[in-house]
Design an enzyme around this catalytic site. Structure first.
Site, short mmCIF file in Angstrom:
data_model
loop_
_atom_site.label_atom_id
_atom_site.label_comp_id
_atom_site.label_asym_id
_atom_site.label_seq_id
_atom_site.Cartn_x
_atom_site.Cartn_y
_atom_site.Cartn_z
N CYS A 1 0.76 -1.53 -0.51
CA CYS A 1 -0.18 -0.46 -0.03
C CYS A 1 0.73 1.13 -0.06
O CYS A 1 1.48 1.52 1.18
CB CYS A 1 -1.02 0.29 1.46
SG CYS A 1 -2.10 1.40 0.99
N CYS B 1 -0.49 4.25 2.51
CA CYS B 1 -0.80 4.30 3.75
C CYS B 1 0.10 2.86 4.04
O CYS B 1 1.07 2.87 4.20
CB CYS B 1 -1.63 4.60 4.20
SG CYS B 1 -3.19 4.31 3.89
N SER B 2 -0.97 2.35 4.95
CA SER B 2 -0.38 0.36 5.08
C SER B 2 -0.61 -0.48 5.52
O SER B 2 -1.61 -1.37 5.84
CB SER B 2 0.63 0.59 6.41
OG SER B 2 -0.33 1.28 7.60
N CYS B 3 -2.16 -0.43 4.01
CA CYS B 3 -3.35 -0.89 4.00
C CYS B 3 -3.43 -2.60 3.94
O CYS B 3 -2.26 -3.12 3.40
CB CYS B 3 -4.27 -0.93 3.15
SG CYS B 3 -5.07 0.95 3.45
#
Lengths: 100, 230
Positions: free
Chosen positions: B119, B122-124
């Site tokens: 991602c 962000c950090s999905c």
């Protein structure tokens, strides 16, 4: 709700719009050409959702677009076959190859 | 020897409190003050999130490897098929976990295509099936480099793929969450679902490693240190 503007297999260009607002459309895809490979459910676009408009925000079709890595990165160090997939709401896409 | 000299110990970067963590704390405290959720709600969610782990994902893959009909259902509708192994993406909050309420898709590796997830925004991450993401998954260097130089990043994980295998990077920039279904390795003929699940590690479902007979865990800094190689 309008019918989806793009079909699977359509070639599309990502619009090169402002980065001022929350859009979740990555800079590295803007202006690049790819192919629609999946439809995604209609959803409130991030530009509205980011401001809490979960209920009354504008809903649009979303699409997964597949890019050739060598199209995204001129100095790509991998191989020709490599690809990247990512998603866009309809407003970010335009038909490619118009007039051909 | 002075105390200050003794204090030369360098702390690992990961132990520093990041600006993001400070931001999270500030937003969380504001949300609690405003009554959006309670401190107890937060504690229960954090406990749930910490306890999830990648076992749900391993189970999905092992079941798909042994049950072709389940595999079809999993590939057709990941969110629904998860319920068959006891994972409900709408639980425990009823509207899904923050940033996870969404659509879940399983990406099938084939001899021609190798999938990997990242991602960039962000950090999905598919937390209901893989648990919390590893630290490296959230780093700017993984996020930036995986989209730009995926083969180099994969090589750093020890994964070298031939030029006729398409490396397909999936950037989780919107509502979709992904998990990779690796190919079943040779030498696992006749194995039970439970045996198979043991070799489907977190990294194989992110796409930075391939399952192999005899490999039941991902390489971690702790494992390297414990092995005396660090």
């Amino acid at each position: 709700m309008a019918a989806p503007k793009f079909d699977i297999g359509d070639r599309v260009v990502v619009r090169d719009e402002t980065t001022l607002f929350h859009a979740r459309t990555q800079k590295f895809t803007r202006g690049h050409t790819g192919v629609v490979v999946e439809h995604r459910p209609e959803w409130v676009i991030p530009e509205d959702e980011a401001f809490g408009r979960d209920e009354d925000g504008r809903k649009e079709h979303f699409y997964v677009v597949r890019f050739k890595q060598k199209e995204l990165w001129p100095d790509y160090t991998g191989f020709d076959v490599d690809t990247l997939e990512t998603e866009f709401s309809e407003r970010w896409l335009e038909p490619a190859d118009q007039g051909e | 020897m002075s105390g200050s000299h003794h204090d030369h110990t360098e702390f690992p970067v990961a132990s520093k409190v990041s600006e993001f963590e400070i931001l999270e704390l500030a937003v969380r405290e504001l949300a609690i003050e405003k009554g959006i959720f309670s401190a107890d709600d937060h504690r229960r969610f954090a406990e749930w999130a910490d306890g999830v782990g990648p076992h749900g994902g391993s189970k999905l893959v092992a079941k798909a490897w042994t049950d072709p009909a389940f595999k079809q259902r999993l590939l057709a509708n990941g969110t629904e098929a998860c319920k068959e192994v006891g994972i409900d993406w709408l639980q425990p909050t009823g509207v899904g976990t923050p940033s996870d309420y969404t659509f879940f898709y399983v990406l099938e590796n084939t001899p021609q295509v190798h999938n990997v997830i990242v991602c960039t925004l962000c950090s999905c991450y598919p937390r209901p099936v893989l648990g919390m993401s590893p630290d490296w998954y959230r780093t700017p260097s993984y996020r930036r480099r995986m989209v730009r130089r995926p083969r180099e990043v994969l090589a750093e994980f020890g994964l070298h793929l031939p030029s006729d295998v398409e490396v397909r990077v999936h950037d989780s920039n919107q509502k979709s969450r992904f998990m990779v279904m690796p190919m079943r390795p040779e030498g696992t003929e006749g194995w039970s679902e439970e045996q198979l699940a043991e070799i489907v590690t977190r990294d194989t479902m992110i796409g930075v490693a391939l399952p192999a007979v005899g490999r039941k865990s991902d390489t971690s800094a702790e494992a390297i240190a414990a092995g005396g190689r660090g």
